[in-house]
Design a protein around this motif. Structure first.
Motif, PDB file in Angstrom:
ATOM      1  N   ARG A 102       1.852  15.507  -5.255  1.00  0.00           N
ATOM      2  CA  ARG A 102       1.346  15.456  -3.930  1.00  0.00           C
ATOM      3  C   ARG A 102       2.176  15.024  -2.804  1.00  0.00           C
ATOM      4  N   THR A 103       2.214  15.326  -1.536  1.00  0.00           N
ATOM      5  CA  THR A 103       3.064  14.782  -0.627  1.00  0.00           C
ATOM      6  C   THR A 103       2.170  13.707   0.162  1.00  0.00           C
ATOM      7  N   LEU A 104       2.574  12.562   0.154  1.00  0.00           N
ATOM      8  CA  LEU A 104       1.843  11.281   0.946  1.00  0.00           C
ATOM      9  C   LEU A 104       1.744  11.446   2.331  1.00  0.00           C
ATOM     10  N   VAL A 105       0.395  11.172   2.984  1.00  0.00           N
ATOM     11  CA  VAL A 105       0.233  11.252   4.169  1.00  0.00           C
ATOM     12  C   VAL A 105       0.114   9.836   4.701  1.00  0.00           C
ATOM     13  N   LEU A 106       1.031   9.359   5.412  1.00  0.00           N
ATOM     14  CA  LEU A 106       0.900   7.840   5.688  1.00  0.00           C
ATOM     15  C   LEU A 106      -0.399   7.502   6.610  1.00  0.00           C
ATOM     16  N   PRO A 107      -0.752   6.383   6.490  1.00  0.00           N
ATOM     17  CA  PRO A 107      -2.071   5.728   7.310  1.00  0.00           C
ATOM     18  C   PRO A 107      -1.319   5.451   8.447  1.00  0.00           C
ATOM     19  N   PRO A 108      -1.990   5.137   9.371  1.00  0.00           N
ATOM     20  CA  PRO A 108      -1.527   4.191  10.760  1.00  0.00           C
ATOM     21  C   PRO A 108      -1.025   2.883  10.391  1.00  0.00           C
ATOM     22  N   LEU A 109       0.124   2.717  10.691  1.00  0.00           N
ATOM     23  CA  LEU A 109       0.506   1.224  10.325  1.00  0.00           C
ATOM     24  C   LEU A 109       0.538   0.556  11.733  1.00  0.00           C
ATOM     25  N   TRP A 110      -0.034  -0.755  11.173  1.00  0.00           N
ATOM     26  CA  TRP A 110      -0.367  -1.889  12.446  1.00  0.00           C
ATOM     27  C   TRP A 110       0.684  -2.929  12.553  1.00  0.00           C
ATOM     28  N   CYS A 111       1.147  -3.471  13.550  1.00  0.00           N
ATOM     29  CA  CYS A 111       1.904  -4.602  14.037  1.00  0.00           C
ATOM     30  C   CYS A 111       1.344  -5.621  14.855  1.00  0.00           C
ATOM     31  N   VAL A 112       1.765  -6.726  14.741  1.00  0.00           N
ATOM     32  CA  VAL A 112       1.258  -7.900  15.634  1.00  0.00           C
ATOM     33  C   VAL A 112       2.368  -8.219  16.685  1.00  0.00           C
ATOM     34  N   VAL A 113       3.531  -8.047  16.181  1.00  0.00           N
ATOM     35  CA  VAL A 113       5.091  -8.280  16.690  1.00  0.00           C
ATOM     36  C   VAL A 113       5.581  -7.065  17.313  1.00  0.00           C
ATOM     37  N   PRO A 140      15.970   6.437   8.567  1.00  0.00           N
ATOM     38  CA  PRO A 140      16.676   7.165   7.851  1.00  0.00           C
ATOM     39  C   PRO A 140      17.166   7.082   6.433  1.00  0.00           C
ATOM     40  N   ALA A 141      17.029   5.659   6.018  1.00  0.00           N
ATOM     41  CA  ALA A 141      17.204   5.312   4.529  1.00  0.00           C
ATOM     42  C   ALA A 141      16.003   5.954   4.021  1.00  0.00           C
ATOM     43  N   MET A 142      14.742   5.879   4.339  1.00  0.00           N
ATOM     44  CA  MET A 142      13.304   6.360   3.874  1.00  0.00           C
ATOM     45  C   MET A 142      13.841   7.805   3.394  1.00  0.00           C
ATOM     46  N   THR A 143      14.112   8.403   4.716  1.00  0.00           N
ATOM     47  CA  THR A 143      14.418  10.016   4.685  1.00  0.00           C
ATOM     48  C   THR A 143      15.302  10.301   3.372  1.00  0.00           C
ATOM     49  N   ALA A 144      16.324   9.472   3.282  1.00  0.00           N
ATOM     50  CA  ALA A 144      17.384   9.857   2.266  1.00  0.00           C
ATOM     51  C   ALA A 144      16.963   9.526   0.907  1.00  0.00           C
ATOM     52  N   GLN A 145      15.914   8.591   0.638  1.00  0.00           N
ATOM     53  CA  GLN A 145      15.581   7.932  -0.595  1.00  0.00           C
ATOM     54  C   GLN A 145      14.209   8.259  -1.283  1.00  0.00           C
ATOM     55  N   LEU A 146      13.695   8.512  -0.222  1.00  0.00           N
ATOM     56  CA  LEU A 146      11.847   8.588  -0.824  1.00  0.00           C
ATOM     57  C   LEU A 146      11.795  10.272  -0.776  1.00  0.00           C
ATOM     58  N   PRO A 147      10.626  10.277  -1.485  1.00  0.00           N
ATOM     59  CA  PRO A 147       9.961  11.765  -1.413  1.00  0.00           C
ATOM     60  C   PRO A 147       9.426  12.064   0.140  1.00  0.00           C
ATOM     61  N   GLU A 148       9.355  13.198   0.192  1.00  0.00           N
ATOM     62  CA  GLU A 148       8.939  13.701   1.755  1.00  0.00           C
ATOM     63  C   GLU A 148       7.792  13.329   1.891  1.00  0.00           C
ATOM     64  N   TRP A 206       0.781  -1.336   0.034  1.00  0.00           N
ATOM     65  CA  TRP A 206       0.102  -0.096   0.048  1.00  0.00           C
ATOM     66  C   TRP A 206       0.981   1.304   0.193  1.00  0.00           C
ATOM     67  N   LEU A 207       1.659   1.273   0.861  1.00  0.00           N
ATOM     68  CA  LEU A 207       2.640   2.299   0.927  1.00  0.00           C
ATOM     69  C   LEU A 207       3.513   2.633  -0.484  1.00  0.00           C
ATOM     70  N   GLN A 208       3.879   1.418  -1.133  1.00  0.00           N
ATOM     71  CA  GLN A 208       4.550   1.778  -2.473  1.00  0.00           C
ATOM     72  C   GLN A 208       3.499   2.437  -3.442  1.00  0.00           C
ATOM     73  N   VAL A 209       2.187   2.060  -3.456  1.00  0.00           N
ATOM     74  CA  VAL A 209       1.373   2.535  -4.332  1.00  0.00           C
ATOM     75  C   VAL A 209       0.965   4.146  -3.927  1.00  0.00           C
ATOM     76  N   GLY A 210       1.153   4.165  -2.649  1.00  0.00           N
ATOM     77  CA  GLY A 210       0.727   5.518  -2.226  1.00  0.00           C
ATOM     78  C   GLY A 210       1.846   6.423  -2.673  1.00  0.00           C
ATOM     79  N   PHE A 211       2.907   6.015  -2.396  1.00  0.00           N
ATOM     80  CA  PHE A 211       4.224   7.090  -3.027  1.00  0.00           C
ATOM     81  C   PHE A 211       4.113   7.190  -4.443  1.00  0.00           C
TER      82      PHE A 211
END
Length: 246
Positions: A142-153, A186-194, A129-134
């Protein structure tokens, strides 16, 4: 304090040691992961940005992202909240039922026996989903606003107990987890759009006209609103719904 240093205490002051209630004076796990203050219903006084995994060698990206999520990062300029065009992912794979209880919405993601398997399936779909969103945000300018991300672990530096850091940890599962639980910030900040954090439009600093001007977008399979009127996927859905703040 029974022992005095040689020469006595400076100014005649005698220190008193005590403990603070952890829901009010929280570490990074009780505040950002367990959200213990919500479970016991007390307002937190302060929080330490410990138990996080997203800092880089040159900047505390993980700490900043968590504080932004919680509305506690106050050094961003006002322009961050008053201008721009955004794409917000609004679909969710889980929902919070109470402060200490949540549920996965897709039966295919549930696994009462193998929590790791449930987490991996959930994480894989959220990454898609995030890949599609970006990609959509980039195509639309436009700038992507992330959804809440869920974890089980949970995430920890040593062995987990049935996917949590302890058998007596009080928290919901699944739970909304910080970005650094699943991604290299840090990798997301360096390589992905804001991008913007999932609580962006709930910020008290957001311009009212920016938050109010939206248009819904449906991508791929149909989605159906839940009882809270937020967009959630139908059982066969594999693509996110989105909103376009104008």
């Amino acid at each position: 304090w029974s022992e005095r240093p040689k020469g006595g205490w400076a100014g005649g002051v005698r220190p008193v040691l005590g403990t603070f209630p952890i829901a009010r004076v929280s570490n990074g796990h009780t505040f950002f992961i367990q959200k213990l203050h919500d479970i016991v219903g007390v307002p937190p006084v302060c929080v330490h940005t410990t138990y996080q995994y997203g800092d880089g060698d040159k900047y505390a990206y993980g700490k900043r992202e968590r504080l932004r999520d919680a509305g506690l990062w106050l050094v961003d300029p006002a322009s961050r909240y008053t201008s721009g065009s955004y794409l917000q992912l609004t679909s969710s794979l889980a929902r919070q039922l109470s402060p200490n209880k949540a549920e996965l919405l897709l039966p295919a993601l549930r696994d009462e026996v193998h929590c790791v398997m449930a987490h991996l399936k959930l994480n894989a779909l959220q990454r898609q989903w995030l890949q599609v969103g970006f990609l959509l945000a980039h195509a639309l300018g436009r700038t992507l606003v992330l959804p809440p991300l869920w974890c089980v672990v949970d995430r920890f530096w040593t062995i987990l107990d049935h996917c949590l850091i302890g058998s007596k940890v009080e928290m919901s599962r699944p739970f909304v987890c910080p970005l650094d639980h699943s991604f290299d910030v840090p990798a997301m900040t360096a390589q992905l759009p804001e991008w913007r954090e999932h609580t962006f439009f709930a910020s008290q600093r957001i311009a009212p006209q920016l938050a109010a001007s939206t248009a819904p977008v449906r991508v791929g399979a149909a989605v159906a609103p839940d009882a809270a009127s937020s967009a959630v996927p139908a059982p066969a859905a594999s693509a996110p719904a989105a909103a376009l703040p104008a």
